[in-house]
Write an enzyme that holds these catalytic residues in place. Structure first.
Site, PDB file in Angstrom:
ATOM      1  N   GLU A  36       0.893  -0.607  -0.083  1.00  0.00           N
ATOM      2  CA  GLU A  36       0.194   0.086  -0.048  1.00  0.00           C
ATOM      3  C   GLU A  36       0.806   1.308   0.320  1.00  0.00           C
ATOM      4  O   GLU A  36       1.490   1.579   1.128  1.00  0.00           O
ATOM      5  CB  GLU A  36      -0.736  -0.252   1.033  1.00  0.00           C
ATOM      6  CG  GLU A  36      -1.993  -1.013   1.472  1.00  0.00           C
ATOM      7  CD  GLU A  36      -2.227  -1.422   2.580  1.00  0.00           C
ATOM      8  OE1 GLU A  36      -3.460  -2.309   2.850  1.00  0.00           O
ATOM      9  OE2 GLU A  36      -2.581  -0.877   3.759  1.00  0.00           O
ATOM     10  N   GLU A  67      -4.613  -6.993   2.967  1.00  0.00           N
ATOM     11  CA  GLU A  67      -3.256  -7.205   2.852  1.00  0.00           C
ATOM     12  C   GLU A  67      -3.572  -8.685   2.363  1.00  0.00           C
ATOM     13  O   GLU A  67      -2.922  -9.943   1.847  1.00  0.00           O
ATOM     14  CB  GLU A  67      -3.060  -7.355   3.998  1.00  0.00           C
ATOM     15  CG  GLU A  67      -2.089  -5.555   4.898  1.00  0.00           C
ATOM     16  CD  GLU A  67      -3.648  -5.162   4.684  1.00  0.00           C
ATOM     17  OE1 GLU A  67      -3.352  -3.806   5.078  1.00  0.00           O
ATOM     18  OE2 GLU A  67      -5.135  -5.267   4.801  1.00  0.00           O
ATOM     19  N   GLN A  89       1.899  -2.303   5.734  1.00  0.00           N
ATOM     20  CA  GLN A  89       2.025  -0.295   6.318  1.00  0.00           C
ATOM     21  C   GLN A  89       2.865  -0.906   7.534  1.00  0.00           C
ATOM     22  O   GLN A  89       3.746   0.288   8.890  1.00  0.00           O
ATOM     23  CB  GLN A  89       1.004   0.173   6.096  1.00  0.00           C
ATOM     24  CG  GLN A  89       0.920   0.956   4.544  1.00  0.00           C
ATOM     25  CD  GLN A  89       0.068   2.357   5.021  1.00  0.00           C
ATOM     26  OE1 GLN A  89      -1.017   2.334   5.262  1.00  0.00           O
ATOM     27  NE2 GLN A  89      -0.196   3.170   3.896  1.00  0.00           N
ATOM     28  N   PHE A  90       2.060  -1.132   8.829  1.00  0.00           N
ATOM     29  CA  PHE A  90       2.126  -1.844   9.914  1.00  0.00           C
ATOM     30  C   PHE A  90       2.090  -2.855  10.536  1.00  0.00           C
ATOM     31  O   PHE A  90       1.264  -3.948  10.335  1.00  0.00           O
ATOM     32  CB  PHE A  90       0.776  -0.590  10.764  1.00  0.00           C
ATOM     33  CG  PHE A  90       1.333   1.254  11.211  1.00  0.00           C
ATOM     34  CD1 PHE A  90       2.197   1.750  11.556  1.00  0.00           C
ATOM     35  CD2 PHE A  90       0.692   1.258  10.144  1.00  0.00           C
ATOM     36  CE1 PHE A  90       2.741   2.840  11.046  1.00  0.00           C
ATOM     37  CE2 PHE A  90       1.222   2.776   9.613  1.00  0.00           C
ATOM     38  CZ  PHE A  90       2.134   3.906   9.993  1.00  0.00           C
ATOM     39  N   ILE A  94      -1.424  -6.276   9.431  1.00  0.00           N
ATOM     40  CA  ILE A  94      -0.853  -7.895   9.166  1.00  0.00           C
ATOM     41  C   ILE A  94      -1.700  -9.153   9.350  1.00  0.00           C
ATOM     42  O   ILE A  94      -1.830  -9.983   8.169  1.00  0.00           O
ATOM     43  CB  ILE A  94       0.484  -8.771   9.320  1.00  0.00           C
ATOM     44  CG1 ILE A  94       1.116  -8.747   8.084  1.00  0.00           C
ATOM     45  CG2 ILE A  94       0.514  -9.324  10.811  1.00  0.00           C
ATOM     46  CD1 ILE A  94       2.055  -9.433   8.270  1.00  0.00           C
ATOM     47  N   HIS A 136      -1.227   0.289  15.054  1.00  0.00           N
ATOM     48  CA  HIS A 136      -0.094   1.030  14.557  1.00  0.00           C
ATOM     49  C   HIS A 136       1.063   0.300  15.763  1.00  0.00           C
ATOM     50  O   HIS A 136       2.455   0.434  15.015  1.00  0.00           O
ATOM     51  CB  HIS A 136      -0.253   2.654  13.947  1.00  0.00           C
ATOM     52  CG  HIS A 136      -1.270   2.519  13.020  1.00  0.00           C
ATOM     53  ND1 HIS A 136      -2.899   2.331  13.816  1.00  0.00           N
ATOM     54  CD2 HIS A 136      -1.150   2.901  11.736  1.00  0.00           C
ATOM     55  CE1 HIS A 136      -3.447   2.644  12.924  1.00  0.00           C
ATOM     56  NE2 HIS A 136      -2.557   3.375  11.610  1.00  0.00           N
TER      57      HIS A 136
END
Length: 332
Positions: A36, A67, A89-90, A94, A136
């Site tokens: 992303e 994802e 991204q974080f 996931i 995050h």
């Protein structure tokens, strides 16, 4: 020789990741970066900055916000002969892809009796300390360490960020590559030029000492370093190990150090229950039981979701908490 390979540089950890990605894409036409906002925007932390402009949209691919879908696609690419590097991204994002990772990426070599492998690297910023919102700041590396078929690497220095990422790329099996957000720009250091992999599975001896072994990884390494300096002021000589790879673990380095010092403190940002630190205690009991002068101590996050910004510092291990544990094992 390119300008990237010309000379050793001082750079940030995120800069070292970026350099490794440039080298990989330059070296291997099978390499693809996807995730992303990794393309036009250069990634949320700018880890992929400049890749889209240099290598184009066929090799640096902006994906939808899904994802499970793009990790699954990357597994198929890897099985078909490409070498994908996926950015999540974080780490907390996931989880929708967890089924793809543990049911397919980790198992395909066994399931196909060696006919297929999944040479994929899944990069994810992780950890607290940057005042990020909910989901995050997770540090759930134990999920992946527990799964046979996956390797897990966690750098704490720019040199290791580059070197471990190159080694992860060379590995024939899937590697989860966790990048401590807290260190992205706070950690600066010398980085070797060119293609200089750091082997997976070997710990780094940060500091030699005689009295107590402190074991850490990722963003906890600087915390442990500060605690070691504080301990030195109190006359306690700390030996500090940076594990660098959580699977495979460097059992020999752990055992060798604890046999030398007789005491151990393990520092992890993750939740306390069944974290990697617990397994390290088991290794110490198996490999260095008779050398121990005191029971090992763990310094961990609490068994609660990582709290929001105002309470982050209460959750995280601190040099003071590590020093208190060091004092406890010294008194034992």
């Amino acid at each position: 020789m390119t300008s990237i390979q010309a000379a050793q540089k001082t750079m940030t950890l995120v800069g070292a990741v970026n350099e490794a990605l440039h080298l990989i894409l330059e070296r291997d036409e099978r390499a693809i970066v996807l995730g992303e906002d990794v393309g036009v925007n250069g990634g949320v932390f700018r880890a992929t900055e400049g890749l889209f402009e240099r290598f184009g949209g066929q090799r640096v691919i902006d994906t939808p916000l899904g994802e499970s879908g793009f990790v699954g696609a990357a597994i198929g690419m890897a099985a078909a002969g490409l070498k994908p590097i996926v950015e999540i991204q974080f780490l907390g994002f996931i989880y929708p892809a967890f089924e793809q990772i543990v049911s397919h990426a980790a198992r395909l070599r066994v399931r196909s009796q060696g006919r297929f492998s999944v040479p994929i690297v899944i990069r994810a910023p992780y950890g607290a300390g940057v005042r990020a919102p909910e989901i995050h700041s997770d540090s759930t590396e134990a999920f992946f360490v527990h799964m046979p078929g996956l390797k897990v690497a966690v750098p704490s220095t720019p040199a290791d960020a580059k070197g471990l990422l190159l080694a992860a790329y060379e590995d024939p099996d899937p590697v989860i590559f966790l990048e401590p957000m807290r260190l992205y720009r706070s950690a600066r250091g010398e980085v070797p030029p060119g293609w200089a992999p750091v082997p997976l599975g070997r710990a780094r001896l940060v500091r030699e000492g005689e009295d107590v072994t402190v074991i850490a990884w990722g963003a906890m390494v600087p915390v442990a370093e500060q605690a070691s300096r504080m301990a030195a002021e109190a006359g306690i000589d700390v030996e500090l190990l940076d594990l660098r790879t959580l699977y495979p673990l460097d059992r020999q380095a752990i055992a060798r150090s604890v046999e030398k010092t007789g005491r151990a403190v393990i520092v992890q940002e993750a939740h306390d229950t069944l974290g990697v630190a617990s397994h390290i205690v088991a290794i110490i009991q198996d490999e260095a039981f008779y050398a121990q002068k005191a029971p090992p101590r763990r310094v961990s996050g609490f068994d609660v979701p990582v709290p929001l910004m105002a309470y982050e510092d209460l959750y995280l291990p601190t040099p003071e908490k590590v020093l208190a544990a060091v004092r406890e094992v010294m008194a034992g």
